[in-house]
Design a protein around this motif. Structure first.
Motif, PDB file in Angstrom:
ATOM      1  N   MET A  83     -67.598  -0.918 -14.705  1.00  0.00           N
ATOM      2  CA  MET A  83     -67.515   0.161 -15.686  1.00  0.00           C
ATOM      3  C   MET A  83     -66.992   1.447 -15.043  1.00  0.00           C
ATOM      4  SD  MET A  83     -71.042  -0.516 -17.851  1.00  0.00           S
ATOM      5  CE  MET A  83     -70.952   1.094 -18.622  1.00  0.00           C
ATOM      6  N   MET A  84     -67.465   1.751 -13.840  1.00  0.00           N
ATOM      7  CA  MET A  84     -67.025   2.974 -13.179  1.00  0.00           C
ATOM      8  C   MET A  84     -65.553   2.889 -12.791  1.00  0.00           C
ATOM      9  SD  MET A  84     -67.619   5.981 -12.385  1.00  0.00           S
ATOM     10  CE  MET A  84     -69.338   5.924 -12.905  1.00  0.00           C
ATOM     11  N   ARG A  85     -65.113   1.726 -12.348  1.00  0.00           N
ATOM     12  CA  ARG A  85     -63.700   1.575 -12.021  1.00  0.00           C
ATOM     13  C   ARG A  85     -62.828   1.750 -13.258  1.00  0.00           C
ATOM     14  NH1 ARG A  85     -62.841  -3.975  -9.493  1.00  0.00           N
ATOM     15  NH2 ARG A  85     -60.692  -3.488 -10.071  1.00  0.00           N
ATOM     16  N   HIS A  86     -63.289   1.234 -14.386  1.00  0.00           N
ATOM     17  CA  HIS A  86     -62.505   1.377 -15.610  1.00  0.00           C
ATOM     18  C   HIS A  86     -62.478   2.838 -16.042  1.00  0.00           C
ATOM     19  CE1 HIS A  86     -60.313  -0.061 -19.020  1.00  0.00           C
ATOM     20  NE2 HIS A  86     -61.171   0.476 -19.863  1.00  0.00           N
ATOM     21  N   TRP A  87     -63.607   3.514 -15.925  1.00  0.00           N
ATOM     22  CA  TRP A  87     -63.668   4.952 -16.209  1.00  0.00           C
ATOM     23  C   TRP A  87     -62.643   5.687 -15.349  1.00  0.00           C
ATOM     24  CZ3 TRP A  87     -67.256   8.237 -19.002  1.00  0.00           C
ATOM     25  CH2 TRP A  87     -67.172   9.597 -18.674  1.00  0.00           C
ATOM     26  N   ASN A  88     -62.625   5.390 -14.051  1.00  0.00           N
ATOM     27  CA  ASN A  88     -61.708   6.068 -13.132  1.00  0.00           C
ATOM     28  C   ASN A  88     -60.248   5.760 -13.435  1.00  0.00           C
ATOM     29  OD1 ASN A  88     -63.790   7.301 -11.770  1.00  0.00           O
ATOM     30  ND2 ASN A  88     -63.848   5.814 -10.104  1.00  0.00           N
ATOM     31  N   ASP A  89     -59.980   4.574 -13.952  1.00  0.00           N
ATOM     32  CA  ASP A  89     -58.610   4.219 -14.320  1.00  0.00           C
ATOM     33  C   ASP A  89     -58.119   5.117 -15.448  1.00  0.00           C
ATOM     34  OD1 ASP A  89     -56.186   2.825 -14.446  1.00  0.00           O
ATOM     35  OD2 ASP A  89     -56.978   1.371 -15.869  1.00  0.00           O
ATOM     36  N   ILE A  90     -58.965   5.292 -16.460  1.00  0.00           N
ATOM     37  CA  ILE A  90     -58.599   6.171 -17.580  1.00  0.00           C
ATOM     38  C   ILE A  90     -58.475   7.617 -17.093  1.00  0.00           C
ATOM     39  CG2 ILE A  90     -59.299   7.037 -19.851  1.00  0.00           C
ATOM     40  CD1 ILE A  90     -60.952   4.445 -20.173  1.00  0.00           C
ATOM     41  N   ALA A  91     -59.480   8.063 -16.346  1.00  0.00           N
ATOM     42  CA  ALA A  91     -59.495   9.453 -15.884  1.00  0.00           C
ATOM     43  C   ALA A  91     -58.312   9.744 -14.967  1.00  0.00           C
ATOM     44  CB  ALA A  91     -60.814   9.745 -15.150  1.00  0.00           C
ATOM     45  N   GLY A  92     -57.999   8.795 -14.084  1.00  0.00           N
ATOM     46  CA  GLY A  92     -56.891   9.006 -13.163  1.00  0.00           C
ATOM     47  C   GLY A  92     -55.557   9.094 -13.876  1.00  0.00           C
ATOM     48  N   THR A  93     -55.382   8.263 -14.906  1.00  0.00           N
ATOM     49  CA  THR A  93     -54.138   8.292 -15.680  1.00  0.00           C
ATOM     50  C   THR A  93     -53.960   9.624 -16.388  1.00  0.00           C
ATOM     51  OG1 THR A  93     -54.246   5.897 -16.027  1.00  0.00           O
ATOM     52  CG2 THR A  93     -52.827   7.148 -17.506  1.00  0.00           C
ATOM     53  N   LEU A  94     -55.016  10.093 -17.037  1.00  0.00           N
ATOM     54  CA  LEU A  94     -54.945  11.364 -17.757  1.00  0.00           C
ATOM     55  C   LEU A  94     -54.788  12.530 -16.794  1.00  0.00           C
ATOM     56  CD1 LEU A  94     -57.717  10.756 -20.460  1.00  0.00           C
ATOM     57  CD2 LEU A  94     -55.232  10.656 -20.780  1.00  0.00           C
ATOM     58  N   PHE A  95     -55.463  12.447 -15.656  1.00  0.00           N
ATOM     59  CA  PHE A  95     -55.366  13.529 -14.671  1.00  0.00           C
ATOM     60  C   PHE A  95     -53.925  13.718 -14.192  1.00  0.00           C
ATOM     61  CE2 PHE A  95     -55.402  14.965 -10.241  1.00  0.00           C
ATOM     62  CZ  PHE A  95     -56.112  16.153 -10.338  1.00  0.00           C
ATOM     63  N   LYS A  96     -53.190  12.618 -14.099  1.00  0.00           N
ATOM     64  CA  LYS A  96     -51.797  12.689 -13.662  1.00  0.00           C
ATOM     65  C   LYS A  96     -50.864  13.158 -14.778  1.00  0.00           C
ATOM     66  CE  LYS A  96     -51.910   8.436 -12.148  1.00  0.00           C
ATOM     67  NZ  LYS A  96     -51.509   7.129 -11.540  1.00  0.00           N
ATOM     68  N   GLY A  97     -51.417  13.414 -15.963  1.00  0.00           N
ATOM     69  CA  GLY A  97     -50.600  13.875 -17.073  1.00  0.00           C
ATOM     70  C   GLY A  97     -49.858  12.764 -17.781  1.00  0.00           C
TER      71      GLY A  97
END
Length: 235
Positions: A83-97
């Motif tokens: 779950m945390m890895r999936h959270w980070n995948d979404i967050a990382g994508t959005l963080f990169k714009g």
């Protein structure tokens, strides 16, 4: 600031593993992976940080001690780690714009409808409904949430809540706009935070009228908030 560059997206096998565990949760109210994806997207994009201790009961359909049967501590760490890895995948994508493509399940005909994702997103909004109300009421930027609302209410019991029939071609368009809307919401709340992190946040809270459970929903449906967007935290 964390950049999430080392996060590894879940494989199909890992998504299946997570989905199977959620299906096994007692009570039958746990999210599927599509709803979880939308739910996480809203929490990440939203106005305030929501801690796992607060959102886990939404994911699992109740308190973990009552709904989750982990065979061992290793299994618990495995599931929560996925779950945390999936959270980070979404967050990382959005963080990169970059626009995050919603994770959608397909039916037996291979069609992805997106309703569970939209409902999950609305449940995420419900975790911080007062903060999200600011975006909903924003005439310039609030339209980014319309695709989520359309798919969330497509099969609503109340005919007045349903959008016009959505053709397959229109559905693809709505889903694309949903991804763009997610990025728009993410940027909206980030830009507000960056103007003046301390004083501005408290000022926004004072100027944003609090939406009561029995007040009209700010989405404009005409329903009470608890029966519309504010009820998105309930299955």
């Amino acid at each position: 600031m964390r950049t999430f560059t080392q996060n590894v997206p879940l494989t199909d096998a890992e998504l299946d593993r997570l989905g199977d565990f959620l299906k096994s949760c007692k009570g039958g109210k746990a999210m599927n992976v599509e709803a979880l994806d939308g739910f996480f997207a809203a929490l990440i994009a939203g106005p305030e940080i929501v801690m796992p201790s607060e959102y886990y009961p939404e994911v699992f359909g109740g308190e973990m001690s009552e709904t989750c049967e982990f065979a061992s501590l290793d299994e618990a760490n495995e599931i929560l780690g996925l779950m945390m890895r999936h959270w980070n995948d979404i967050a990382g994508t959005l963080f990169k714009g970059e626009a995050y493509v919603p994770l959608l399940l397909e039916d037996e005909d291979g069609t992805a409808h997106g309703n569970d994702w939209a409902r999950g997103f609305m449940r995420g909004m419900g975790m911080r409904h007062d903060g999200w109300a600011e975006l909903v009421n924003d005439e310039k930027h609030g339209g980014c949430l319309i695709p989520m609302m359309m798919l969330c209410h497509e099969h609503d019991e109340d005919p007045e809540m349903r959008p016009k029939p959505i053709s397959p071609e229109k559905r693809e368009e709505v889903i694309l706009h949903m991804a763009a809307g997610l990025l728009g919401a993410y940027h909206y709340f980030r830009s507000h935070r960056q103007v003046s992190p301390g004083a501005h946040t408290s000022e926004r809270r004072r100027n944003t009228p609090k939406v009561g459970r029995n007040d009209p929903c700010p989405c404009g449906s005409g329903k009470k908030y608890k029966r519309c967007c504010g009820g998105a935290t309930v299955n």
